[in-house]
Motif scaffolding. Structure first.
Motif, short mmCIF file in Angstrom:
data_model
loop_
_atom_site.label_atom_id
_atom_site.label_comp_id
_atom_site.label_asym_id
_atom_site.label_seq_id
_atom_site.Cartn_x
_atom_site.Cartn_y
_atom_site.Cartn_z
N ARG A 117 43.58 35.61 62.60
CA ARG A 117 43.23 36.79 61.80
C ARG A 117 44.26 37.00 60.70
NH1 ARG A 117 38.81 39.61 63.79
NH2 ARG A 117 38.40 39.06 65.94
N ILE A 118 43.77 36.99 59.46
CA ILE A 118 44.62 37.15 58.27
C ILE A 118 44.09 38.32 57.46
CG2 ILE A 118 45.38 36.08 56.11
CD1 ILE A 118 44.98 33.35 57.50
N VAL A 119 44.99 39.19 57.03
CA VAL A 119 44.62 40.23 56.06
C VAL A 119 45.24 39.82 54.73
CG1 VAL A 119 44.86 42.64 55.38
CG2 VAL A 119 44.40 42.07 57.76
N HIS A 120 44.40 39.76 53.72
CA HIS A 120 44.79 39.24 52.41
C HIS A 120 44.73 40.34 51.35
CE1 HIS A 120 43.45 36.97 48.63
NE2 HIS A 120 44.74 36.82 48.74
N ARG A 150 53.73 44.56 62.43
CA ARG A 150 52.52 44.07 63.09
C ARG A 150 52.42 42.56 63.11
NH1 ARG A 150 47.97 47.42 61.76
NH2 ARG A 150 46.80 45.99 63.05
N ALA A 151 52.86 41.92 61.99
CA ALA A 151 52.68 40.46 61.86
C ALA A 151 53.56 39.96 60.72
CB ALA A 151 51.21 40.15 61.57
N PRO A 152 53.84 38.65 60.71
CA PRO A 152 54.59 38.08 59.58
C PRO A 152 53.84 38.31 58.26
CG PRO A 152 54.40 36.49 61.36
CD PRO A 152 53.52 37.64 61.72
N ILE A 184 46.72 48.74 55.77
CA ILE A 184 47.63 48.49 56.90
C ILE A 184 47.12 49.18 58.15
CG2 ILE A 184 49.97 48.90 57.79
CD1 ILE A 184 50.94 48.60 54.83
N ALA A 185 46.75 50.44 58.02
CA ALA A 185 46.27 51.21 59.18
C ALA A 185 44.94 50.66 59.71
CB ALA A 185 46.12 52.68 58.79
N SER A 186 44.13 50.06 58.84
CA SER A 186 42.81 49.56 59.23
C SER A 186 42.82 48.12 59.73
CB SER A 186 41.85 49.66 58.04
OG SER A 186 41.78 50.97 57.57
N ALA A 187 43.94 47.46 59.66
CA ALA A 187 44.01 46.04 60.05
C ALA A 187 43.72 45.87 61.53
CB ALA A 187 45.39 45.48 59.73
N PRO A 188 43.12 44.75 61.90
CA PRO A 188 42.80 44.53 63.32
C PRO A 188 44.07 44.49 64.17
CG PRO A 188 42.43 42.53 62.05
CD PRO A 188 42.76 43.61 61.07
N PRO A 189 43.98 44.96 65.41
CA PRO A 189 45.17 44.98 66.27
C PRO A 189 45.70 43.58 66.62
CG PRO A 189 43.23 45.67 67.49
CD PRO A 189 42.81 45.53 66.06
N ASP A 190 44.83 42.59 66.57
CA ASP A 190 45.24 41.22 66.89
C ASP A 190 45.53 40.39 65.64
OD1 ASP A 190 42.59 41.25 66.13
OD2 ASP A 190 41.93 39.81 67.66
N VAL A 246 49.65 52.95 46.49
CA VAL A 246 50.38 52.91 47.76
C VAL A 246 49.50 53.43 48.89
CG1 VAL A 246 52.35 53.89 49.02
CG2 VAL A 246 52.66 53.00 46.70
N ARG A 247 48.79 54.53 48.65
CA ARG A 247 47.90 55.07 49.70
C ARG A 247 46.81 54.07 50.08
NH1 ARG A 247 47.12 59.84 46.61
NH2 ARG A 247 49.01 61.05 46.83
N CYS A 248 46.28 53.36 49.09
CA CYS A 248 45.24 52.35 49.39
C CYS A 248 45.81 51.24 50.28
CB CYS A 248 44.69 51.76 48.10
SG CYS A 248 43.63 52.90 47.18
#
Length: 163
Positions: free
Chosen positions: A4-7, A85-87, A45-51, A38-40
């Motif tokens: 899982r990657i957030v881009h 949360r992650a690298p 960040i807050a919406s990212a998957p827990p895994d 910044v708020r976006c």
């Protein structure tokens, strides 16, 4: 195992950004375009998957190679929240680096942080997530003009500037 990657890309943290032709200030006296950006990112960040395994920011975290102290502070705070949360892999964009020479770039404020990989040269990096999967990234940051000159030695100045 799924990775899982957030881009994120082209965040462009900037105190100089205008809305409808003017800099608008929020209640704290900060540029509202900057605080909205910044708020976006905070929402992402807050919406990212827990895994989550890794964050990527691919180019133009800043709007200029010389960010203001406030822009740097916001960037550090956001990246610190991410790395809890992650690298975090940050690949330099054209707004993040000086176009010529080896001067300091906008991303200096993030380089020495654990679990933060700031990439300003082409290469391959291995990132091991906290869940265990190994993620390999082939990185191609925006090239500086002097690097283009070395990569294209037979090109004319006009051709290198157009590249």
């Amino acid at each position: 195992m799924k990775v899982r990657i957030v881009h994120l890309s082209d965040v462009h943290l900037s105190e100089r950004r205008q809305l409808a032709g003017a800099v608008r200030l929020d209640d704290d006296g900060h540029n509202s375009a900057l605080t909205n950006t910044v708020r976006c990112v905070e929402h992402v960040i807050a919406s990212a998957p827990p895994d989550l395994d890794v964050w990527t920011i691919t180019g133009d975290l800043f709007d200029t190679e010389c960010p203001t102290p406030l822009e740097e502070r916001f960037a550090v705070e956001l990246v610190e929240e991410m790395r809890k949360r992650a690298p975090v892999v940050i690949i330099a964009g054209n707004h993040d680096i000086p176009m010529a020479g080896d001067g300091a770039d906008a991303l200096e404020c993030l380089r020495a942080r654990p679990d933060v990989y700031v990439i300003d040269r082409p290469g391959v990096i291995d990132v091991v997530s906290r869940r265990g999967p190994r993620v390999v990234f082939a990185c191609l940051p925006y090239p500086k003009r002097d690097e283009l000159g070395r990569a294209l030695p037979d090109a004319s100045r006009e051709e290198r500037n157009a590249a």
